[in-house]
Scaffold this active site. Structure first.
Site, mmCIF file in Angstrom:
data_model
loop_
_atom_site.group_PDB
_atom_site.id
_atom_site.type_symbol
_atom_site.label_atom_id
_atom_site.label_comp_id
_atom_site.label_asym_id
_atom_site.label_seq_id
_atom_site.Cartn_x
_atom_site.Cartn_y
_atom_site.Cartn_z
ATOM 1 N N LYS A 49 0.742 -0.830 0.369
ATOM 2 C CA LYS A 49 0.028 0.295 0.419
ATOM 3 C C LYS A 49 0.777 0.957 -0.309
ATOM 4 O O LYS A 49 0.156 2.329 0.084
ATOM 5 C CB LYS A 49 -1.113 0.478 1.140
ATOM 6 C CG LYS A 49 -2.068 -0.928 1.151
ATOM 7 C CD LYS A 49 -2.370 -0.739 3.157
ATOM 8 C CE LYS A 49 -2.995 -1.490 3.649
ATOM 9 N NZ LYS A 49 -3.653 -1.865 4.804
ATOM 10 N N GLY A 50 2.337 1.208 0.527
ATOM 11 C CA GLY A 50 3.189 2.310 0.717
ATOM 12 C C GLY A 50 2.878 3.672 -0.313
ATOM 13 O O GLY A 50 3.137 4.737 -0.570
ATOM 14 N N GLU A 87 7.397 2.543 -6.898
ATOM 15 C CA GLU A 87 7.972 2.299 -5.000
ATOM 16 C C GLU A 87 7.953 3.015 -4.336
ATOM 17 O O GLU A 87 8.238 4.052 -5.032
ATOM 18 C CB GLU A 87 8.913 0.776 -4.749
ATOM 19 C CG GLU A 87 8.728 -0.419 -4.628
ATOM 20 C CD GLU A 87 8.329 -0.990 -3.451
ATOM 21 O OE1 GLU A 87 7.661 -0.406 -2.749
ATOM 22 O OE2 GLU A 87 8.202 -2.047 -3.299
ATOM 23 N N ASP A 88 7.694 2.886 -3.114
ATOM 24 C CA ASP A 88 7.735 3.945 -2.014
ATOM 25 C C ASP A 88 9.207 4.086 -1.667
ATOM 26 O O ASP A 88 9.688 5.233 -1.708
ATOM 27 C CB ASP A 88 7.006 3.604 -0.601
ATOM 28 C CG ASP A 88 6.739 3.170 -0.106
ATOM 29 O OD1 ASP A 88 7.525 1.545 -0.556
ATOM 30 O OD2 ASP A 88 5.668 2.502 1.128
ATOM 31 N N ASP A 93 14.991 0.056 0.663
ATOM 32 C CA ASP A 93 15.563 -0.409 2.070
ATOM 33 C C ASP A 93 16.634 -1.568 1.873
ATOM 34 O O ASP A 93 17.391 -0.245 0.842
ATOM 35 C CB ASP A 93 14.328 -1.137 3.185
ATOM 36 C CG ASP A 93 15.087 -0.432 4.166
ATOM 37 O OD1 ASP A 93 16.183 -0.497 4.975
ATOM 38 O OD2 ASP A 93 14.413 -0.754 5.291
ATOM 39 N N LYS A 125 17.224 4.322 1.276
ATOM 40 C CA LYS A 125 17.354 4.473 2.044
ATOM 41 C C LYS A 125 19.039 4.430 2.175
ATOM 42 O O LYS A 125 19.880 2.569 1.563
ATOM 43 C CB LYS A 125 17.061 3.963 3.142
ATOM 44 C CG LYS A 125 16.691 4.354 4.603
ATOM 45 C CD LYS A 125 16.309 3.017 5.008
ATOM 46 C CE LYS A 125 14.999 3.624 5.879
ATOM 47 N NZ LYS A 125 14.127 2.635 6.565
ATOM 48 N N PHE A 127 13.718 5.471 10.692
ATOM 49 C CA PHE A 127 12.253 4.964 9.681
ATOM 50 C C PHE A 127 12.161 6.337 9.501
ATOM 51 O O PHE A 127 11.085 7.075 10.303
ATOM 52 C CB PHE A 127 11.732 4.329 10.987
ATOM 53 C CG PHE A 127 10.597 3.236 10.578
ATOM 54 C CD1 PHE A 127 10.964 2.288 9.776
ATOM 55 C CD2 PHE A 127 9.004 3.317 10.148
ATOM 56 C CE1 PHE A 127 10.389 0.907 9.158
ATOM 57 C CE2 PHE A 127 8.262 2.641 9.801
ATOM 58 C CZ PHE A 127 8.973 1.343 9.349
ATOM 59 N N VAL A 128 10.821 6.108 8.207
ATOM 60 C CA VAL A 128 10.468 7.068 8.197
ATOM 61 C C VAL A 128 8.389 7.306 7.259
ATOM 62 O O VAL A 128 8.086 5.748 7.702
ATOM 63 C CB VAL A 128 10.688 7.573 6.356
ATOM 64 C CG1 VAL A 128 11.776 8.898 7.007
ATOM 65 C CG2 VAL A 128 10.593 6.832 5.336
ATOM 66 N N ASP A 142 3.625 3.286 6.623
ATOM 67 C CA ASP A 142 3.364 3.514 7.942
ATOM 68 C C ASP A 142 4.542 2.750 8.978
ATOM 69 O O ASP A 142 5.628 2.322 8.759
ATOM 70 C CB ASP A 142 2.222 2.363 7.499
ATOM 71 C CG ASP A 142 2.547 0.743 7.291
ATOM 72 O OD1 ASP A 142 3.422 0.085 6.513
ATOM 73 O OD2 ASP A 142 2.369 0.032 8.300
ATOM 74 N N ARG A 201 0.153 6.427 7.458
ATOM 75 C CA ARG A 201 -0.287 6.694 6.170
ATOM 76 C C ARG A 201 -1.115 8.181 5.725
ATOM 77 O O ARG A 201 -0.783 8.473 5.195
ATOM 78 C CB ARG A 201 -1.125 5.501 5.649
ATOM 79 C CG ARG A 201 -0.075 3.504 4.899
ATOM 80 C CD ARG A 201 -1.424 2.582 4.600
ATOM 81 N NE ARG A 201 -0.822 1.727 4.881
ATOM 82 C CZ ARG A 201 0.338 1.014 4.686
ATOM 83 N NH1 ARG A 201 0.898 1.632 3.525
ATOM 84 N NH2 ARG A 201 0.236 -0.109 5.240
#
Ligand code: XMP
Ligand code: MG
Length: 276
Positions: free
Chosen positions: A114-115, A173-174, A177, A206, A241-242, A248, A254
Site C-alpha cells: 500500500k505504501g 515503489e515508496d 530499503d 534508504k 524509519f520514515v 506506515d 499513512r
C-alpha cells in the site's frame, strides 16, 4: 495459502535472477545503497544531519507553513523530513524523465501497495501534465524472512500478469530499503508477465549499513541475485524509519501529508489502543 491483512490470498514466489537495462545517463556519485545500481539520475541527497521541521515549534527554524497531522499522533512524530510540496516537485522531475524516455510509448505503471499509493497517484498526475499516455495496475507485495533464504516475496494472487504481456512496465515503489522486495519481484514480473521492459520508480532510497547493509549487498549481488535497478529515484534518505505520505508503521501514519521521522514514543505506541 497465506492470507494478508486485507484478507487477500497471496502467492509465494521463489527468488530468481534479475537483469536491468543500462542507464543512459551516468550517475555523478556512486550509489549509496548497495542494493541499487546506477540510475537515470542522481537522487536528491538528504543528509544524515538534515534538520527536521519541528511540528510543534513556532520558533526560529520553524517551517513557515503548517504541517497538519491528526491530533492523536501528537508526540509520535520527531519532525518532517520531506514536506509534500517538495515531493510534488520531485515527482514532476521524475515524470519529465519518464516522458522523455517513453516518447511514443505507453508504459504500464504498477503500484506496489500500500505504501506507494500516494506517490503513485502523484506520478500519474504529473504524467498527465505532460500528456503522457499510460495504463496502470496495482499489486500487493510483501517480503518476509525465510529460515534459510534471505527472503522471498508474496504477490497478491489476483494480480493480472496477462496485462504485462509485451508492455514497458514501470514498477512504482515508496522506498527501497534492503532491496530484497524488488530483487524478488522484478524477475517474477519479467518471467510471468512477458513484459518488453521493466524499470523501477521509487520515491525514496534508504542509505543503510551494518547488518541491513550486508543483507542489501546480498540482495544486490550475492545469493544469485542481480542488483535492483531504481532507474527513477526521488531522494536518498538517512537510515531512519520514515512514515507518512502512504508509508506506515503498524498501519498507522499513512494519513500524514508529509514524510516524517517517527519518534521513540511513536515506535512504542500501542496502536491497538487507537480509536477507530
Ligand atoms: P526492502 O528492504 O525489501 O523493503 O527494500 C521495502 C519495503 O519495506 C518497507 N519499508 C519501510 N516502510 N518506513 C516504512 O513505512 C520505512 O522507513 C521503511 N523501510 C522499509 C516498505 O513497505 C518497502 O516497500
Ligand atoms: Mg513499498
Amino acid at each position: 495459502m497465506p492470507i494478508n491483512g486485507s484478507g487477500k490470498r497471496l502467492t509465494s514466489v521463489a527468488p530468481q535472477f534479475a537483469t536491468g537495462r543500462a542507464p543512459t545517463r551516468p550517475m555523478q556519485d556512486a550509489p549509496t545503497n548497495p542494493a541499487c545500481r546506477p540510475a537515470r539520475l542522481v537522487p536528491i541527497h538528504i543528509p544524515d544531519d538534515a534538520s527536521l521541521i519541528d511540528p510543534d515549534s513556532g520558533g526560529p527554524g520553524a517551517h513557515p507553513h503548517p504541517h497538519p497531522h491528526p491530533p492523536e499522533y501528537a508526540g509520535h512524530l520527531a519532525g518532517v523530513l520531506l514536506p509534500s510540496a517538495r515531493i510534488g516537485s520531485r515527482a514532476a522531475e521524475l515524470a519529465s524523465l519518464i516522458h522523455e524516455d517513453y516518447a511514443g510509448r505507453r508504459p504500464h505503471l504498477v503500484c506496489v501497495l500500500k505504501g506507494a499509493s500516494i506517490f503513485f497517484h502523484e506520478m500519474l498526475r504529473r504524467l498527465q501534465d505532460r500528456s503522457q499516455g499510460y495504463t496502470f495496475d496495482f499489486l500487493r507485495a510483501s517480503s518476509y524472512e525465510g529460515t534459510e533464504t534471505t527472503g522471498t516475496v508474496r504477490v497478491s494472487e489476483d494480480f493480472d500478469y496477462g496485462g504485462l504481456e509485451g508492455r514497458d512496465v514501470i514498477v512504482v515503489e515508496d522506498i527501497i530499503d534492503t532491496g530484497v522486495t524488488l530483487s524478488r519481484l522484478l524477475p517474477v514480473l519479467r518471467e510471468r508477465g512477458g513484459c518488453r521492459s521493466v524499470e523501477v520508480c521509487t520515491l525514496l532510497e534508504k542509505r543503510i549499513d551494518g547488518e541491513r547493509g550486508a543483507r542489501a549487498a546480498e540482495a544486490g549481488g550475492g545469493g544469485g541475485h542481480a542488483p535492483v535497478v531504481a532507474r527513477y529515484c526521488g531522494f536518498s534518505i538517512p537510515n531512519r524509519f520514515v512514515i507518512g505520505y502512504g508509508l506506515d508503521y503498524n498501519e498507522l501514519y499513512r494519513d500524514l501529508r508529509d514524510i516524517w521521522i517517527i519518534s521513540q514514543a511513536g515506535i512504542e505506541f500501542d496502536h491497538k489502543t487507537l480509536a477507530v
